[in-house]
Design a protein around this motif. Structure first.
Motif, PDB file in Angstrom:
ATOM      1  N   GLU A  48       0.686  -1.280   0.077  1.00  0.00           N
ATOM      2  CA  GLU A  48       0.007  -0.014   0.210  1.00  0.00           C
ATOM      3  C   GLU A  48       0.829   1.256  -0.031  1.00  0.00           C
ATOM      4  O   GLU A  48       0.676   2.297  -0.579  1.00  0.00           O
ATOM      5  N   ALA A  49       2.024   1.300   0.530  1.00  0.00           N
ATOM      6  CA  ALA A  49       2.925   2.546   0.570  1.00  0.00           C
ATOM      7  C   ALA A  49       3.639   2.677  -0.547  1.00  0.00           C
ATOM      8  O   ALA A  49       4.532   3.580  -0.661  1.00  0.00           O
ATOM      9  N   GLY A  50       3.825   1.677  -1.410  1.00  0.00           N
ATOM     10  CA  GLY A  50       4.544   1.803  -2.645  1.00  0.00           C
ATOM     11  C   GLY A  50       5.940   0.852  -2.151  1.00  0.00           C
ATOM     12  O   GLY A  50       6.201   0.687  -1.442  1.00  0.00           O
ATOM     13  N   TRP A  51       6.783   0.834  -3.803  1.00  0.00           N
ATOM     14  CA  TRP A  51       7.807   0.011  -3.598  1.00  0.00           C
ATOM     15  C   TRP A  51       8.933   0.656  -2.911  1.00  0.00           C
ATOM     16  O   TRP A  51       9.574  -0.240  -2.165  1.00  0.00           O
ATOM     17  N   LEU A  52       9.152   1.887  -2.981  1.00  0.00           N
ATOM     18  CA  LEU A  52      10.312   2.524  -2.279  1.00  0.00           C
ATOM     19  C   LEU A  52      10.080   2.280  -0.869  1.00  0.00           C
ATOM     20  O   LEU A  52      11.263   2.176  -0.077  1.00  0.00           O
ATOM     21  N   ALA A  53       8.927   2.419  -0.269  1.00  0.00           N
ATOM     22  CA  ALA A  53       8.871   2.323   1.285  1.00  0.00           C
ATOM     23  C   ALA A  53       8.770   0.815   1.701  1.00  0.00           C
ATOM     24  O   ALA A  53       9.560   0.472   2.612  1.00  0.00           O
ATOM     25  N   ALA A  54       8.341  -0.142   0.977  1.00  0.00           N
ATOM     26  CA  ALA A  54       8.864  -1.541   1.235  1.00  0.00           C
ATOM     27  C   ALA A  54      10.238  -1.851   1.323  1.00  0.00           C
ATOM     28  O   ALA A  54      10.585  -2.627   2.048  1.00  0.00           O
ATOM     29  N   LEU A  55      10.698  -1.226   0.031  1.00  0.00           N
ATOM     30  CA  LEU A  55      12.351  -1.527   0.333  1.00  0.00           C
ATOM     31  C   LEU A  55      12.882  -1.051   1.369  1.00  0.00           C
ATOM     32  O   LEU A  55      14.000  -1.620   1.697  1.00  0.00           O
ATOM     33  N   SER A  56      12.647   0.296   1.488  1.00  0.00           N
ATOM     34  CA  SER A  56      13.209   0.883   2.860  1.00  0.00           C
ATOM     35  C   SER A  56      13.166   0.223   4.083  1.00  0.00           C
ATOM     36  O   SER A  56      13.826   0.249   4.948  1.00  0.00           O
ATOM     37  N   ASP A  57      11.630   0.013   4.499  1.00  0.00           N
ATOM     38  CA  ASP A  57      11.474  -0.773   5.475  1.00  0.00           C
ATOM     39  C   ASP A  57      12.063  -2.311   5.709  1.00  0.00           C
ATOM     40  O   ASP A  57      12.412  -2.672   6.740  1.00  0.00           O
ATOM     41  N   THR A  58      12.188  -3.266   4.594  1.00  0.00           N
ATOM     42  CA  THR A  58      12.955  -4.441   4.791  1.00  0.00           C
ATOM     43  C   THR A  58      14.424  -4.070   4.909  1.00  0.00           C
ATOM     44  O   THR A  58      14.821  -4.987   5.647  1.00  0.00           O
ATOM     45  N   LEU A  59      15.066  -2.968   4.321  1.00  0.00           N
ATOM     46  CA  LEU A  59      16.415  -2.663   4.764  1.00  0.00           C
ATOM     47  C   LEU A  59      16.765  -2.384   6.109  1.00  0.00           C
ATOM     48  O   LEU A  59      17.645  -2.629   6.703  1.00  0.00           O
ATOM     49  N   ALA A  60      15.570  -1.651   6.678  1.00  0.00           N
ATOM     50  CA  ALA A  60      15.878  -1.316   7.970  1.00  0.00           C
ATOM     51  C   ALA A  60      15.503  -2.276   9.000  1.00  0.00           C
ATOM     52  O   ALA A  60      15.919  -2.401  10.082  1.00  0.00           O
ATOM     53  N   SER A  61      15.107  -3.383   8.480  1.00  0.00           N
ATOM     54  CA  SER A  61      14.274  -4.454   9.543  1.00  0.00           C
ATOM     55  C   SER A  61      15.748  -5.295   9.999  1.00  0.00           C
ATOM     56  O   SER A  61      16.778  -5.666   9.310  1.00  0.00           O
ATOM     57  N   PRO A  62      15.916  -5.508  11.226  1.00  0.00           N
ATOM     58  CA  PRO A  62      17.082  -6.272  12.010  1.00  0.00           C
ATOM     59  C   PRO A  62      16.941  -7.658  11.353  1.00  0.00           C
ATOM     60  O   PRO A  62      18.277  -8.104  11.291  1.00  0.00           O
ATOM     61  N   VAL A  63      15.950  -8.257  11.175  1.00  0.00           N
ATOM     62  CA  VAL A  63      15.798  -9.447  10.410  1.00  0.00           C
ATOM     63  C   VAL A  63      16.781  -9.683   9.157  1.00  0.00           C
ATOM     64  O   VAL A  63      17.572 -10.425   8.990  1.00  0.00           O
ATOM     65  N   THR A  64      16.325  -8.585   8.166  1.00  0.00           N
ATOM     66  CA  THR A  64      17.121  -8.505   6.986  1.00  0.00           C
ATOM     67  C   THR A  64      18.730  -8.352   7.110  1.00  0.00           C
ATOM     68  O   THR A  64      19.521  -9.115   6.507  1.00  0.00           O
ATOM     69  N   GLN A  65      18.855  -7.538   8.268  1.00  0.00           N
ATOM     70  CA  GLN A  65      20.251  -7.222   8.347  1.00  0.00           C
ATOM     71  C   GLN A  65      21.007  -8.245   8.764  1.00  0.00           C
ATOM     72  O   GLN A  65      22.340  -8.608   8.333  1.00  0.00           O
ATOM     73  N   ARG A  66      20.384  -9.104   9.762  1.00  0.00           N
ATOM     74  CA  ARG A  66      21.226 -10.357  10.342  1.00  0.00           C
ATOM     75  C   ARG A  66      21.159 -11.402   9.316  1.00  0.00           C
ATOM     76  O   ARG A  66      22.139 -11.967   9.161  1.00  0.00           O
ATOM     77  N   VAL A  67      20.121 -11.493   8.196  1.00  0.00           N
ATOM     78  CA  VAL A  67      20.129 -12.389   7.179  1.00  0.00           C
ATOM     79  C   VAL A  67      21.213 -11.991   6.097  1.00  0.00           C
ATOM     80  O   VAL A  67      22.139 -12.949   5.710  1.00  0.00           O
ATOM     81  N   LEU A  68      21.279 -10.808   5.824  1.00  0.00           N
ATOM     82  CA  LEU A  68      22.329 -10.378   4.990  1.00  0.00           C
ATOM     83  C   LEU A  68      23.653 -10.501   5.533  1.00  0.00           C
ATOM     84  O   LEU A  68      24.616 -10.905   4.763  1.00  0.00           O
ATOM     85  N   GLY A  69      23.960 -10.171   6.617  1.00  0.00           N
ATOM     86  CA  GLY A  69      25.173 -10.385   7.408  1.00  0.00           C
ATOM     87  C   GLY A  69      25.693 -11.863   7.068  1.00  0.00           C
ATOM     88  O   GLY A  69      26.877 -12.190   7.065  1.00  0.00           O
ATOM     89  N   PHE A  70      24.924 -12.680   7.660  1.00  0.00           N
ATOM     90  CA  PHE A  70      25.160 -14.173   7.645  1.00  0.00           C
ATOM     91  C   PHE A  70      25.421 -14.618   6.166  1.00  0.00           C
ATOM     92  O   PHE A  70      26.337 -15.607   6.118  1.00  0.00           O
ATOM     93  N   THR A  71      24.637 -14.080   5.290  1.00  0.00           N
ATOM     94  CA  THR A  71      24.771 -14.590   3.890  1.00  0.00           C
ATOM     95  C   THR A  71      26.155 -14.353   3.536  1.00  0.00           C
ATOM     96  O   THR A  71      26.930 -15.118   2.866  1.00  0.00           O
ATOM     97  N   ILE A  72      26.737 -13.080   3.689  1.00  0.00           N
ATOM     98  CA  ILE A  72      28.093 -12.826   3.214  1.00  0.00           C
ATOM     99  C   ILE A  72      29.147 -13.498   3.806  1.00  0.00           C
ATOM    100  O   ILE A  72      30.084 -13.848   3.114  1.00  0.00           O
ATOM    101  N   TRP A  73      28.922 -13.643   5.206  1.00  0.00           N
ATOM    102  CA  TRP A  73      29.911 -14.425   6.182  1.00  0.00           C
ATOM    103  C   TRP A  73      30.125 -15.608   5.514  1.00  0.00           C
ATOM    104  O   TRP A  73      31.211 -16.215   5.175  1.00  0.00           O
ATOM    105  N   GLN A  74      29.052 -16.387   5.369  1.00  0.00           N
ATOM    106  CA  GLN A  74      29.286 -17.809   5.051  1.00  0.00           C
ATOM    107  C   GLN A  74      29.580 -18.104   3.656  1.00  0.00           C
ATOM    108  O   GLN A  74      30.372 -19.003   3.293  1.00  0.00           O
TER     109      GLN A  74
END
Length: 577
Positions: A48-74
């Motif tokens: 409902e908020a548009g693609w840019l808001a959805a992308l921004s919210d996903t990037l700011a999510s602690p879950v996304t940051q944890r998953v991205l960190g583990f993805t790069i590390w492994q």
């Protein structure tokens, strides 16, 4: 040649690299960018908020940051460990001739074709709580429970990634290394360089383009790892690919899944841009030699000791899990007997017999011969398509390395490898449903999907070899009146013939083992072997599990036979100039 021809020929040479991009670009536009943009548009339309808001919210999510960190590390750790195992193996294959070499090369290629579900089953058969190793230790030491438990651990993930991807290093680096002129290091030796100096100052700079290409491909595969993480890592570990699958299939949260897919694509694009810049700096023309000139037989004890140790490591890493899988497919184990008492073993061929019986009378049942025939047909079609698309792209990259257009296209070619298979499969279903591209029910869609993943391998296998050809050879042919087509046929093709066979092996094996996108777009009554294995392994019961292992063993045998055939294939002077 008259003056007009001499003036026109340089212009045609300048235009040729751009013209060669037309077919690869058209293929990517229709079968990659169009489906991807369609599924992203549909996904973000639900926000409902548009693609840019959805992308921004996903990037700011602690879950996304944890998953991205583990993805790069492994992915980094897996790539480093793969290079540690793969580079000595590449040296062994590049510099030595020994009995059983072709067989060993074929055996080390088989893991790359196996579906992730099968790999998980193989490691469970070897190292799981009721795997062969634990069963043996429990029986020998009279232990009440399994002493080793690598399931749902980072160690299992790393082992599986090394198992999968070491063949990339062995093939790409080993083939390139095998054609380097040994006189280069011999000249350094005459000038007083010790073995360590000869390796770091002569050999490493020469093989760096091939090592960089192999490392990039390994990292991308580890970065976008899905089945290995899901099945061997357990609930504690998740990569971006696993999170995309969870958000799409389990939670049906398409805006978040689309945002994660964009993040994954951005990371892949960044990596490939960096790699492109580095490869242009280290690539150089070389004097290539045939393997009959560069390779020697094991004559001294040091070489024999190294070859024996490296062969033992490769066989242990690659063969033990596969042998455990094959042995389990003909063994019935009574897992109800737990504790210090050994489980009851019994040899049986029931799992193989049941493959040809449709006991449930399913409408979508397909005998193993049908699945195998389909997989082989798709693999051959993928090889042809990948070569048709990959050869002109690699030629253009090699001949116009400094062109801004080529620098733009180089990383774009790698994007399909870093795209979620789930996202792309759904994109095919949504986008390719209207004439003239109504291909959802057509068999041709499967080899097209396989080619998206395979032809970047073809490009990466051929580009270092093409760049290493000395320009004087092409210039001499041009002065003598040869057209660009003849230059490619009589100069480039014989020099990179072996790399063409390596690229064909990759395309063939990738197609045989592809599962992610195929599971979404294949018709139920016409499954490939990985899809048929998934159907069996996802159903409860010892018999279904045993049939999955039996079909996996058949896939291993077919793969090894095909790879051995390609290893021995020689067409005139193509393959060994």
């Amino acid at each position: 040649m008259n003056p007009t021809q001499r003036q026109a020929q340089p212009t045609s040479h300048k235009l040729m690299p751009e013209v060669m991009w037309l077919v690869p670009l058209a293929f990517l536009a229709v079968f990659y960018f169009f489906p991807l943009s369609s599924i992203l548009q549909v996904s973000f339309a639900r926000s409902e908020a548009g693609w840019l808001a959805a992308l921004s919210d996903t990037l700011a999510s602690p879950v996304t940051q944890r998953v991205l960190g583990f993805t790069i590390w492994q992915a980094l750790l897996s790539t480093l460990l793969t290079l540690v195992i793969g580079l000595p193996g590449a040296y062994l294959f590049a510099r030595y001739q020994f009995a059983g070499k072709s067989l060993l090369q074929a055996l080390t290629t088989i893991p790359f074709v196996m579906p992730t579900l099968v790999v998980a089953a193989a490691f469970n058969a070897l190292l799981g709580p009721r795997g062969w190793l634990n069963l043996g230790l429990m029986q020998v030491f009279n232990l009440p429970q399994a002493p080793l438990n690598l399931t749902n651990s980072l160690g299992a993930i790393l082992l599986a990634h090394i198992f999968y991807n070491t063949t990339i290093v062995l093939r790409m680096v080993g083939d390139f290394w095998s054609h380097l002129d040994p006189k280069l290091t011999q000249a350094a030796q005459v000038l007083g360089a010790n073995p360590w100096q000869r390796f770091w100052r002569v050999t490493v700079p020469l093989i760096l383009p091939a090592v960089s290409a192999a490392a990039l491909l390994v990292f991308i595969f580890d970065f976008s790892s899905f089945g290995v993480i899901l099945l061997l890592g357990g609930p504690r570990f998740a990569t971006l690919e696993v999170e995309i699958y969870t958000q799409t299939i389990s939670l049906f949260n398409l805006p978040v899944a689309a945002s994660l897919a964009i993040i994954q694509l951005a990371c892949t694009l960044t990596l490939t841009v960096i790699f492109t810049r580095l490869s242009h700096r280290v690539s150089r023309p070389l004097s290539l030699r045939p393997q009959t000139y560069t390779q020697v037989r094991l004559a001294n004890w040091k070489g024999r000791l190294f070859a024996s140790a490296m062969t033992a490591i490769l066989l242990t890493l690659f063969i033990l899990p596969l042998a455990s899988l094959a042995l389990r497919s003909i063994t019935h184990i009574d897992t109800n007997r737990l504790g210090p008492e050994p489980a009851q073993h019994g040899l049986t061929l029931d799992f193989y017999r049941e493959l040809s019986i449709n006991r449930r009378e399913s409408m979508f049942y397909a005998p193993p011969t049908t699945a195998i025939s389909l997989s082989l047909g798709y693999a051959l079609a993928t090889v042809v398509l990948s070569m048709v698309l990959g050869m002109p792209a690699a030629w253009s990259l090699a001949h116009s390395a400094r062109s801004h257009f080529s620098r733009l296209m180089d990383p774009i070619l790698m994007l399909p490898l870093g795209t979620s298979a789930v996202t792309l499969g759904l994109g095919f279903i949504i986008a390719l449903d209207q004439p003239p591209l109504d291909l959802r029910n057509s068999w041709v869609l499967i080899p097209f999907a396989h080619t998206l993943v395979a032809f970047p391998f073809v490009v990466r296998s051929l580009t270092p070899a093409l760049r290493s050809i000395r320009p004087q050879l092409r210039q001499a042919a041009t002065v003598l009146g040869a057209s660009p087509g003849k230059v490619f046929r009589f100069i480039d093709l014989p020099l990179v013939g072996r790399s063409l066979l390596v690229a064909a092996v990759f395309a063939f094996t990738i197609s045989l083992g592809e599962f992610g996108a195929t599971a979404l777009i294949a018709r139920p009554e016409y499954p490939t072997v990985p899809v048929a294995i998934y159907r069996l392994i996802s159903q409860p019961g010892t018999m279904n599990y045993g049939q999955a292992l039996a079909l996996s063993t058949i896939l291993m045998i077919i793969t090894s036979a095909g790879i051995l055939s390609i290893e021995r294939l020689r067409i005139a002077d193509v393959g060994e100039f």
